[in-house]
Design an enzyme around this catalytic site. Structure first.
Site, short mmCIF file in Angstrom:
data_model
loop_
_atom_site.label_atom_id
_atom_site.label_comp_id
_atom_site.label_asym_id
_atom_site.label_seq_id
_atom_site.Cartn_x
_atom_site.Cartn_y
_atom_site.Cartn_z
N ILE A 272 -41.25 26.63 12.95
CA ILE A 272 -41.26 26.88 14.39
C ILE A 272 -40.65 28.23 14.70
CG2 ILE A 272 -40.39 26.09 16.63
CD1 ILE A 272 -40.49 23.22 15.54
N VAL B 283 -49.74 5.23 3.73
CA VAL B 283 -48.59 4.33 3.71
C VAL B 283 -48.86 3.12 4.60
CG1 VAL B 283 -46.13 4.11 4.22
CG2 VAL B 283 -47.02 6.22 3.20
N ASN C 180 -45.03 16.29 16.58
CA ASN C 180 -45.90 16.70 15.47
C ASN C 180 -46.58 18.04 15.71
OD1 ASN C 180 -45.53 14.22 13.85
ND2 ASN C 180 -46.62 13.24 15.51
N TRP C 181 -45.80 19.09 15.63
CA TRP C 181 -46.32 20.45 15.77
C TRP C 181 -46.94 20.87 14.44
CZ3 TRP C 181 -42.32 23.78 18.96
CH2 TRP C 181 -42.05 23.11 20.16
N LYS D 89 -52.58 9.46 0.10
CA LYS D 89 -51.89 8.17 0.11
C LYS D 89 -51.64 7.71 1.54
CE LYS D 89 -49.66 8.89 -4.36
NZ LYS D 89 -48.37 8.99 -5.10
N TYR E 66 -34.63 10.84 5.04
CA TYR E 66 -33.85 9.93 5.88
C TYR E 66 -33.35 8.74 5.06
CZ TYR E 66 -36.70 12.43 9.37
OH TYR E 66 -37.34 13.38 10.11
N LEU F 196 -32.77 25.45 16.17
CA LEU F 196 -33.89 24.82 15.48
C LEU F 196 -33.46 24.17 14.16
CD1 LEU F 196 -36.26 27.83 16.01
CD2 LEU F 196 -36.83 25.55 16.80
N TYR G 208 -31.93 9.74 11.09
CA TYR G 208 -32.34 10.99 11.73
C TYR G 208 -32.42 10.82 13.25
CZ TYR G 208 -35.58 14.81 13.02
OH TYR G 208 -36.20 15.88 13.60
#
Length: 390
Positions: free
Chosen positions: A29, A253, A214-215, A251, A105, A96, A185
């Site tokens: 970012i 999940v 979700n950038w 994959k 996490y 940031l 997190y």
């Protein structure tokens, strides 16, 4: 930036040049925000990070037109006495810095909590004590699970936006049990938000909190072994990119049933610039920054990425492009997830008049084109190295 062009804010007032202390400027970012600030504004950036690879093109050569407006300071905010001085020199601080990779996490919960809460405390403190404005980057993960996820699977209320749309000033933050360390997190991020909000209420801190959904775009995350460490599991889109580049199955999940929205980084940076240059409209607000029009299940994302990559690489997809894996197998014990994350855009649209523009297909095409080229260049470079002989 073209000289002599008067720039005004959303209310018609002049935009004065400012000095911005950007913590984490060398990341995904940060690199795009630095590009925007250098190309389109007169602002100066004090770029703080431990790495500068993603902004090297903005720092060298010294003949760049903005060379006197960006300074790189290599430091770790955990233990560097220069931090307060750099914040004092600035009009605005943008934080940031974070550990924001889901696999961490579970496996690094202490690092995750320290990075996202403890390490951010001095930044908030210095901004508050020195009367400096703060734009803090949080996450859409602070929302946790939706209310709808607790309804029966066949309940028609699951389709009611009131049960899944995430609003900054109305939605509760619902996390899983403590043993599900995936929420370390989100909890750390929520607590630093509450601290910032309290500093604003009690001590007059001028703040804006950003919740990214979700950038996506060039230079995001890392492709293990190519533009990042060979160990580790990046976020979903980078995981899929990595598999596509290596001709491996994607994959899914737990069947890839979770729903997400994705937004192009350049659209999101437009929103951040509006926050920077319109403090009267942005101060005291929390903003969702996402694109609710780009909603897909993770399985649908995998299917679309397979199609897009086949187009940009001119390579045929695998006969069976995906494989299902359990969350325990992929992330380890203690993983949990939210079912659906759709941002309510009411507040940012009202305050800043901003809406995203780029379709999911177009943002994936831009991102995968960049990653395909980066991967090909890395392979070519590796093959050109002389082989060591004994």
């Amino acid at each position: 930036m073209a000289s002599g062009v008067a720039r005004v804010d959303l209310d018609g007032g002049p935009i004065k040049p400012m000095t911005i202390c950007m913590i984490g400027a060398g990341g995904f970012i940060g690199s795009h925000l630095c590009e925007k600030l250098m190309a389109e504004t007169p602002h100066k950036v004090l770029a703080l990070d431990v790495y500068s690879d993603k902004i090297k093109h903005l720092l060298e050569p010294a003949t760049l037109p903005w060379a006197d407006r960006i300074q790189f300071h290599r430091l770790n905010i955990k233990h560097d006495s220069r931090l307060e001085g750099l914040i004092k020199m600035s009009d605005l601080t943008i934080n940031l810095a974070a550990i924001c990779t889901p696999a961490d996490y579970n496996t690094r919960p202490l690092d995750t909590i320290y990075s996202n809460f403890i390490d951010a405390l001095p930044v908030v403190k210095y901004c508050s004590e020195n009367g400096k404005r703060l734009i803090h980057f949080s996450t859409c993960e602070v929302y946790g699970k939706t209310i709808g996820s607790f309804l029966p699977k066949d309940s028609p209320l699951r389709q009611d936006p009131a049960y899944y749309m995430l609003s900054e000033d109305a939605s509760p933050c619902i996390f899983g049990p403590i043993e599900k360390q995936r929420w370390s997190y989100a909890c750390a991020k929520q607590l630093i938000e509450r601290l910032i909000y309290a500093e604003g209420a009690e001590n007059g801190l001028e703040f804006t909190i950003v919740r990214p959904f979700n950038w996506i775009g060039p230079r995001m995350d890392f492709i293990p072994g190519i533009d990042g460490p060979s160990e580790g599991v990046p976020r979903v889109l980078a995981c899929f990119s990595n598999a596509l580049l290596r001709h491996q199955q994607l994959k899914l999940v737990d069947g890839g049933q979770s729903q997400r929205t994705f937004i192009f980084i350049k659209d999101a940076i437009e929103a951040v610039l509006l926050m920077i240059e319109n403090p009267a409209r942005a101060n005291g607000h929390i903003f969702n920054v996402g694109n609710p029009n780009n909603e897909v299940t993770v399985r649908q994302l995998a299917e679309m990425m397979t199609q897009v990559y086949s187009k940009v690489s001119d390579e045929a997809p695998l006969e069976v492009p995906t494989v299902d894996v359990s969350s325990k197998e992929f992330y380890g014990e203690g993983y949990d997830d939210s079912d659906k994350r759709i941002p309510d855009m009411t507040i940012i649209n009202r305050q800043l008049g901003w809406n995203p523009k780029t379709s999911l297909w177009d943002l994936l095409e831009s991102t995968l084109t960049y990653q395909h080229r980066t991967y090909a260049e890395a392979i070519k470079k590796a093959m050109s190295k002389p082989v060591a002989t004994s």
